[in-house]
Design a protein around this motif. Structure first.
Motif: not given
Length: 350
Positions: A110-121, A142-151, A155-161
């Protein structure tokens, strides 16, 4: 504790009486239809407006309507809650090198980004009560998501990167600088940045160590994570073993700079060679000491206007049903008298 939110509404209590005394009375209109049993209904409380029962009922209805309009509500006992949470910005590298397939997920390359999405998600999902933000960086940050309680959104924005969204380079310094700028709005003891990359700074306007100095001055703790295996078999001709060779896919990882950034800001540097080590790193990051925020006190509020309003509706329905019941009883009585008269007439004829 019981109270009315709008007690001034009760100032309208004498309004019907004032209207009765001050407004001119209307002249009674002649009935278009004659109802033989109307006088009986009026005498029994069905339709006469001046009937004492009707006046009493209208007074009760008016009082209940005013009570509902005044918004009755009940305040419970004060409840104090002390929230323990952290403000975390996650800076994730999405440069071209994150496509390197040197990770194993479910026993498959698997690519590194896929492992990151899995673990960091999974890390994001566990941070219940924390305020999270997401920075994605490549050639630019780029700031993809400002500080928020909406986890869930983070997570969705990280998976869609996707790789290449921010360019093919790696702007570590710019990612730190942008994160510091966003964290400056938060209390000093809650400023935490977790930065993940697989390379060295190759783009951007701010040098990584200069950005670390700015983070130190702003009181931002930076935890750095370097990802990438140190050995990988590169396929040979047409993907076969012929001509295959072993390479170090992490030769460009600047561990020294990442270590210096963490040391300067009071954070820690972690090295992940595979998804298992990456999961252990984020499990350790998950145990960061929470910062106790100010205690929040509130009193549970329950609105009670529905009860007087429901009483008005029920009484109005019962009041409207009285003439119908009277009408039914009079009809039954009339039918009984006619049947008795018919029986007498038939008996006399016989």
């Amino acid at each position: 504790m019981f109270e009315f939110a709008w007690p001034w509404v009760f100032a309208m209590l004498p309004l019907p009486l004032l209207a009765r005394l001050l407004l001119p009375r209307t002249k009674p209109l002649a009935s278009a239809l004659k109802v033989p049993f109307y006088s009986s209904l009026a005498q029994r409380g069905g339709g006469a407006p001046h009937n004492p029962f009707n006046l009493f009922l209208m007074t009760i209805l008016w009082l209940l309507l005013l009570a509902a309009t005044a918004r009755p509500q009940w305040y419970g006992e004060p409840i104090t809650q002390t929230s323990s949470a952290r403000d975390l910005l996650l800076a994730v590298d999405i440069s071209g090198s994150m496509e390197t397939p040197d990770m194993l997920l479910n026993a498959r390359p698997a690519m590194r980004i896929d492992a990151v999405k899995n673990v960091v998600g999974d890390f994001v999902e566990r941070r219940e009560g924390d305020r999270l933000g997401l920075v994605l960086f490549g050639t630019r940050a780029y700031l993809q998501a400002p500080l928020t309680y909406d986890r869930e959104t983070v997570g969705t924005l990280l998976r869609e990167a996707q790789i290449g969204f921010a360019g093919q380079g790696t702007a570590i310094g710019d990612a730190i600088g942008l994160s510091v700028k966003r964290l400056m709005e938060r209390p000093a003891d809650q400023r935490v940045l977790i930065l993940l990359t697989d390379g060295a700074n190759t783009a951007g306007e701010v040098a990584p160590l200069k950005a670390a100095e700015l983070a130190q001055q702003a009181g931002v703790r930076v935890y750095t994570v370097g990802i990438g295996a140190e050995e990988m078999v590169q396929p040979g001709l047409l993907g076969s073993r012929f001509g295959a060779r072993r390479i170090n896919p992490s030769r460009d990882l600047d561990s020294e700079t990442l270590q210096a950034i963490a040391d300067r800001t009071g954070g820690k540097f972690f090295r992940a060679h595979n998804p298992e080590e990456l999961a252990q790193i984020y499990a350790e990051l998950d145990r960061l000491e929470p910062v106790e925020q100010e205690a929040a006190s509130y009193r549970p509020l329950k609105s009670l206007y529905i009860w007087p309003l429901a009483a008005v509706l029920l009484m109005a329905l019962l009041w409207a049903a009285i003439p119908l019941l009277m009408n039914f009883r009079l009809r039954e009585s009339g039918n009984g008298k006619r049947e008795a008269g018919n029986n007498v007439a038939q008996g006399g004829g016989a």
